[in-house]
Scaffold this motif. Structure first.
Motif, PDB file in Angstrom:
ATOM      1  N   UNK A 145       5.953  -5.572 -19.313  1.00 35.14           N
ATOM      2  CA  UNK A 145       4.658  -5.883 -19.916  1.00 35.14           C
ATOM      3  C   UNK A 145       3.537  -5.566 -18.944  1.00 35.14           C
ATOM      4  N   UNK A 146       3.734  -5.954 -17.698  1.00 36.00           N
ATOM      5  CA  UNK A 146       2.696  -5.707 -16.691  1.00 36.00           C
ATOM      6  C   UNK A 146       2.599  -4.225 -16.352  1.00 36.00           C
ATOM      7  N   UNK A 147       3.740  -3.513 -16.436  1.00 35.31           N
ATOM      8  CA  UNK A 147       3.720  -2.117 -16.021  1.00 35.31           C
ATOM      9  C   UNK A 147       3.165  -1.195 -17.100  1.00 35.31           C
ATOM     10  N   UNK A 165       5.639  -3.786  -9.770  1.00 39.31           N
ATOM     11  CA  UNK A 165       4.584  -3.518 -10.748  1.00 39.31           C
ATOM     12  C   UNK A 165       3.616  -2.485 -10.191  1.00 39.31           C
ATOM     13  N   UNK A 166       3.168  -2.742  -8.981  1.00 40.77           N
ATOM     14  CA  UNK A 166       2.186  -1.834  -8.377  1.00 40.77           C
ATOM     15  C   UNK A 166       2.790  -0.453  -8.187  1.00 40.77           C
ATOM     16  N   UNK A 202      -0.016   6.914 -11.800  1.00 41.78           N
ATOM     17  CA  UNK A 202      -1.403   7.308 -11.552  1.00 41.78           C
ATOM     18  C   UNK A 202      -1.479   8.491 -10.603  1.00 41.78           C
ATOM     19  N   UNK A 203      -0.470   8.636  -9.761  1.00 42.31           N
ATOM     20  CA  UNK A 203      -0.465   9.767  -8.844  1.00 42.31           C
ATOM     21  C   UNK A 203       0.118  11.005  -9.490  1.00 42.31           C
ATOM     22  N   UNK A 204       0.381  10.922 -10.788  1.00 44.58           N
ATOM     23  CA  UNK A 204       0.864  12.088 -11.509  1.00 44.58           C
ATOM     24  C   UNK A 204       2.307  12.452 -11.220  1.00 44.58           C
ATOM     25  N   UNK A 205       3.052  11.533 -10.588  1.00 46.43           N
ATOM     26  CA  UNK A 205       4.412  11.881 -10.175  1.00 46.43           C
ATOM     27  C   UNK A 205       5.439  11.609 -11.258  1.00 46.43           C
ATOM     28  N   UNK A 219       3.017   1.664 -11.391  1.00 49.23           N
ATOM     29  CA  UNK A 219       1.690   2.098 -11.839  1.00 49.23           C
ATOM     30  C   UNK A 219       1.082   3.129 -10.890  1.00 49.23           C
ATOM     31  N   UNK A 220       1.235   2.902  -9.593  1.00 49.27           N
ATOM     32  CA  UNK A 220       0.727   3.870  -8.617  1.00 49.27           C
ATOM     33  C   UNK A 220       1.415   5.216  -8.809  1.00 49.27           C
ATOM     34  N   UNK A 253       0.862  -1.184   0.000  1.00 51.19           N
ATOM     35  CA  UNK A 253       0.000   0.000   0.000  1.00 51.19           C
ATOM     36  C   UNK A 253       0.896   1.231   0.000  1.00 51.19           C
ATOM     37  N   UNK A 309       9.407  -7.660  -7.288  1.00 57.80           N
ATOM     38  CA  UNK A 309       8.298  -8.564  -7.610  1.00 57.80           C
ATOM     39  C   UNK A 309       6.998  -7.841  -7.870  1.00 57.80           C
ATOM     40  N   UNK A 310       5.959  -8.320  -7.212  1.00 56.26           N
ATOM     41  CA  UNK A 310       4.631  -7.723  -7.404  1.00 56.26           C
ATOM     42  C   UNK A 310       4.671  -6.255  -6.986  1.00 56.26           C
TER      43      UNK A 310
END
Lengths: 326, 391, 287
Positions: free
Chosen positions: B264-266, B236-237, B244-247, B240-241, B210, B232-233
């Protein structure tokens, strides 16, 4: 379920088992001797849980916390802070500290019942898990700590034995296992032991008669915690290291499995459970690549069809045999 | 010239016989297969990495006809489940029960450190094909322990140098565990060397994903750049986060492994991200081109840095084995040969420091589509100083 | 702390809490109505996420993905109830814990065998793929706001279902006295099956709807599981309202724990649980 096995048959089986255990290291298979040592340590761990589970009826899903703390006491005393690496100090320290810790936690958790108790014990174990995972002063690292050599057994210059020798460590653990079993046997026959079993049978009735139920539960919780701490200390000596996973909920689930596998509320249930569990894991991991799948399946089938544990197999086989030859 | 002197016959016959006996003894040993213990995760979060490393190792061996120094290679494989609490028994299984000649593993640092301890205690040769923990070639270093991958410090340091090219202030974000701490330390050293200053270190418990609260904090601090270490996971998160947060456009993000294997995942969130690592896509050297073609043919997939590390582990072992003609009993000579090995790796020239950690070039990569394309070299022949190693 | 920063962090917490609510509500329903502990609940969350990943490639449309996914998971839930869980109602808690632990191992292995161990992601639906500016440097993803709205709708839906429909009263009755309900001619087996399927679907729905903002990867179920257990315990077993309140409490503890005491943030939610239980051993609300 009343046992159909006579006490003579049981005594004979125990004798055979103990003799086999005593003789085993003489075959000089270092890897396998270490394996059985590990199983014996896990047996102590399982027996300690059985005190809570099988005899007092308390389902703790956080028993691994004491196991892990026992190991960390050795790691902190002997390696991180280098206060002492002497077995005669670290082992009692591990047992004392886990006793205190389980006593304090017991004061919190024993007020809850049923499902709540299960989850609350899990939560407290998680607190300890994160303490040893995150807090630097306690060795805080997800990688754990490697021990600085095995503890010494020196008393004033005299060294009775060296734990660095595989066979010596094996016999030392074996002696402790037998001592724990004797202790449990005596405990269960004592007034405290009978009271605990009474609590398992019907807590309300015991309270109604006037038994201070909470105090007895606390005693059982503390005792069980302390014995688990002993097991944890021994495990650390054997593996040469500690890490927070020793107190993860997976470890708590594993020891629960051992107890149910072997048979709850039976003195030898923990021992049989530990042996069966490790054996099961070894066999499955050799046979299958995806051995977790098969372990899960075995667990599901076990719960569905053999809920009294493997110890009941002997009784059932005997019943079947009797059934055929009345 | 061809006359035989009968006077020396008995001596010659005896010595000929003796030589034959000795040679056959040596041949008998070297004709036995050499056992390679692969202790890698085949289940859990790092299973994919474990697979790729093993693929790389086996590729090298199969390129040599399944043999190293004339001996057939026999693999003993074990799933370490990335579980440090089982590491000791698992390592002992390979060393004491299966008696492997070399222990290869693993991905997770905690497991690798326990393996290194077992290897030291039993004097078994060990090659680490990934785990970057400083201790393995630091305070716990040993003559028989080698690493074919990296130390967490190296890519961090290189990233620091890279970020310092354009920025003066930075904030680091990482998981609070040994790998994160070491990588961030490397970044700080590199960034400061390049004239920058790290304002703050943000971290969250491993393996929590988080990130929102930390991203919010980062946004208020407003540094010129950010450096991240999660895996790892989580990686990726995070990427993307972050986008998405415009940073992504306001605070350029740097990392080392952050885009490795997960582009690919990103997706778009990662495009244009600059990273510093010891391997890149599009590295133009003959060894790399051959390696990629070979790997594609056998495994029907494109190799990544983990496959290279596995491949080089095999190369390193071969270097040692070749020097002693397959006689694994000559450990000291094997180790000497491995220490002095100068390998041609797909990543470029590869040699080893006194602490047995790779000395390698670090590349700047830019994420374009599904590839981390190399743009230039940020630092050549970077070695980890390993101050705690007494090798 | 800067007031606008506090607001943004609070927004983060609220959004995380609503997601937790989705997962925990399914769990507490199953706990509360059937008295079954289901440790495999996290696996259903994971199932939802992986379904979203697999279906997204086919359908390319979030709505279709969710509908298909829900139907599938509800069917799977019903099937599991019929085959396994219905046998557990009369068993003791330990056996429930262990059997469902075995299920986790099975699910994880199956997932590993059939889908693999790589990390995946699910694209955010195009019509929601924008960000709302918050202050000068940062923006907030619209999808997260959408998610929060959806979770609130689900919470409302659950309330209506349980308190305003006949099925809901049957559920509530079945929770307190199974045999009496059966005597009254209601097919309690089907009520239980429905509740179980609903619980599973809720967890899977959470997995599906959260998938565009998280990584679909091995181990994702386990993390979600433990946190949702904490939520259920703090809120009170069987209380959906309790789950809503507790999930916010837990989310705030987690979020602000990370901000103020990052070294101890891992323990934050468990400390909250310990404190609540000292004060209220049965959780905040009764079912």
């Amino acid at each position: 379920m009343k046992s159909l096995i006579t006490s003579r048959e049981r005594a004979a089986a125990i004798m055979v088992f103990l003799v086999a255990l005593a003789v085993f290291p003489q075959f000089d298979q270092e890897f396998y001797t270490e394996l059985v040592t590990r199983v014996m340590v896990l047996a102590i761990f399982a027996v300690s849980l059985d005190l809570l589970l099988g005899y007092t009826g308390l389902i703790s899903f956080g028993h691994a916390a004491w196991f892990g703390i026992g190991g960390y006491v050795l790691a902190l005393l002997g390696t991180k802070y280098q206060i002492t690496n002497n077995l005669w100090l670290t082992l009692p320290a591990a047992m004392a500290i886990t006793a205190v810790a389980s006593f304090i936690v017991g004061l919190f958790v024993l007020r809850t019942r049923g499902m709540f108790f299960i989850m609350v014990t899990l939560a407290f174990a998680q607190i300890f898990y994160f303490l040893f995972h995150d807090v630097k002063a306690l060795g805080g690292s997800s990688d754990g700590l490697n021990l600085r050599g095995k503890p010494t057994t020196e008393i004033n210059g005299w060294v009775p034995f060296e734990l660095t020798d595989t066979n010596t460590l094996y016999y030392f653990v074996m002696v402790l296992l037998v001592a724990v079993l004797l202790f449990m046997a005596l405990l269960l026959r004592s007034p405290l032991g009978r009271a605990l079993q009474g609590i398992r049978e019907n807590e309300h009735r015991m309270a109604a008669i006037g038994f201070p139920v909470l105090r007895y539960k606390l005693a059982a919780f503390t005792l069980a915690g302390s014995l688990a701490g002993m097991a944890g200390h021994l495990y650390a000596v054997l593996s040469g290291g500690v890490n927070p996973e020793l107190m993860s909920w997976h470890q708590s689930a594993d020891v629960l499995l051992m107890v149910i596998l072997g048979g709850m509320g039976q003195l030898w249930g923990g021992v049989i459970g530990a042996f069966s569990f490790v054996l099961l894991q070894e066999i499955l991991s050799v046979m299958f690549k995806q051995w977790h799948l098969w372990l899960g399946t075995v667990i599901v089938l076990l719960v569905l069809f053999l809920p009294d544990g493997m110890i009941s197999i002997f009784g059932r086989i005997k019943a079947l045999a009797r059934g055929r030859n009345p | 010239m061809f006359s035989i002197s009968f006077r020396h016959m008995p001596a010659r016959i005896t010595s000929a016989l003796a030589f034959t006996v000795l040679a056959s003894g040596a041949i008998a040993q070297t004709s036995q297969p050499v056992k390679v213990g692969l202790m890698l995760p085949t289940s859990g979060t790092f299973a994919e990495l474990g697979k790729t490393v093993a693929n790389g190792f086996k590729l090298y061996v199969s390129e040599n006809g399944g043999k190293l120094a004339g001996r057939t290679v026999q693999y003993v494989e074990l799933d370490d489940e990335s579980d440090p609490s089982k590491a000791s028994e698992n390592a002992n299984k390979l060393v004491k029960r299966d008696r492997v000649d070399v222990l290869v593993g693993t991905i997770h640092s905690g497991v690798a450190m326990t393996m290194a301890r077992v290897a030291r205690d039993t004097n078994t040769l060990m090659i680490v094909p990934n785990a970057g923990a400083a201790e393995i070639t630091g305070s716990m270093c040993a003559p028989n322990v080698f690493r074919s991958s990296f130390s967490n410090w190296q890519p961090g340091y290189a990233s620091g140098l890279l970020a310092a090219r354009k920025h003066k202030t930075a904030v680091t974000i990482s998981w609070k565990y040994a790998a994160g701490d070491e990588s961030v330390r490397g970044f700080r050293e590199g960034f400061e060397k390049g004239g920058g200053r790290v304002i703050k270190d943000l971290n969250l418990p491993f393996p929590n994903v988080e990130f929102q609260p930390l991203l919010t904090e980062l946004a208020t601090i407003k540094p010129e750049a950010a450096y991240v270490f999660v895996a790892g996971a989580g990686q990726v998160k995070f990427v993307r986060d972050y986008a998405a947060a415009g940073l992504k456009n306001s605070i350029p993000l740097y990392g080392a492994f952050i885009t490795e294997g997960t582009l690919a995942a990103q997706g778009d969130a990662a495009s244009g991200l600059q990273t510093a690592l010891h391997y890149a896509d599009g590295l133009k050297n003959p060894k790399n081109e051959a390696f990629i073609a070979s790997y594609r043919k056998v495994f029907n997939a494109t190799p990544d840095v983990f496959a290279v590390q596995g491949y080089d582990a095999a190369q390193l072992f071969a270097a040692g084995l070749n020097a002693v003609k397959g006689d694994t009993k000559k450990k000291a000579e094997m180790i000497k040969a491995m220490e002095n090995a100068k390998l041609e790796s797909p990543r470029g020239p590869l040699s080893f420091s006194k602490s047995h950690n790779p000395i390698q070039d670090m590349y700047v990569r830019v994420a374009m589509g599904n590839k981390n394309v190399m743009t230039d070299v940020i630092v050549k022949a970077l070695a980890d100083p390993s101050p705690d190693c007494k090798n | 702390m800067d007031p606008s920063l506090f607001l943004i962090q609070a927004l983060n917490a609220v959004q995380y809490g609503l997601l937790l609510f989705l997962v925990a509500s399914g769990l507490t329903l199953i706990f509360g109505v059937m008295g079954v502990i289901n440790i495999a609940h996290g696996s259903f969350y994971m199932m939802g996420a992986y379904l979203a990943f697999s279906l997204a490639a086919f359908t390319g449309n979030l709505l279709t993905t969710v509908v298909v996914g829900l139907v599938l998971t509800a069917l799977i839930g019903g099937l599991l109830e019929w085959a396994l869980f219905s046998h557990l109602y009369r068993r003791n808690h330990l056996q429930q814990v262990l059997l469902t632990y075995g299920l986790i191992l099975i699910f994880e292995s199956l997932r590993s065998s059939f889908i693999g161990d790589e990390v995946h992601s699910v694209p955010v639906p195009a019509w929601l793929d924008f960000s709302v500016p918050l202050g000068s440097v940062m923006t907030y993803p619209a999808y997260r706001l959408f998610m929060s709205a959806v979770c609130l709708l689900v919470a409302l839906g659950m309330y209506l279902l349980i308190h305003r429909t006949r099925l809901g009263s049957q559920i509530r009755a079945g929770a307190s006295n199974r045999d009496m309900v059966q005597v009254l001619g209601i097919n309690i087996d089907w009520v239980y099956r429905l509740v179980f399927a609903l619980g599973v679907a809720l967890a899977a729905f959470a997995g599906m709807i959260n998938s565009p903002v998280t990584a679909v990867a091995p181990g994702m179920g386990a993390q979600m599981l433990i946190v949702s257990f904490v939520v259920v315990i703090v809120g009170g077993i069987g209380s959906v309202w309790g789950a809503l309140v507790a999930s916010q409490l837990v989310a705030f503890a987690d979020t602000f724990g990370k901000v103020f005491v990052p070294d101890y943030a891992g323990m934050a939610i468990y400390l909250v649980m310990a404190i609540v239980l000292v004060w209220r051993p049965e959780g905040l609300f009764k079912s």
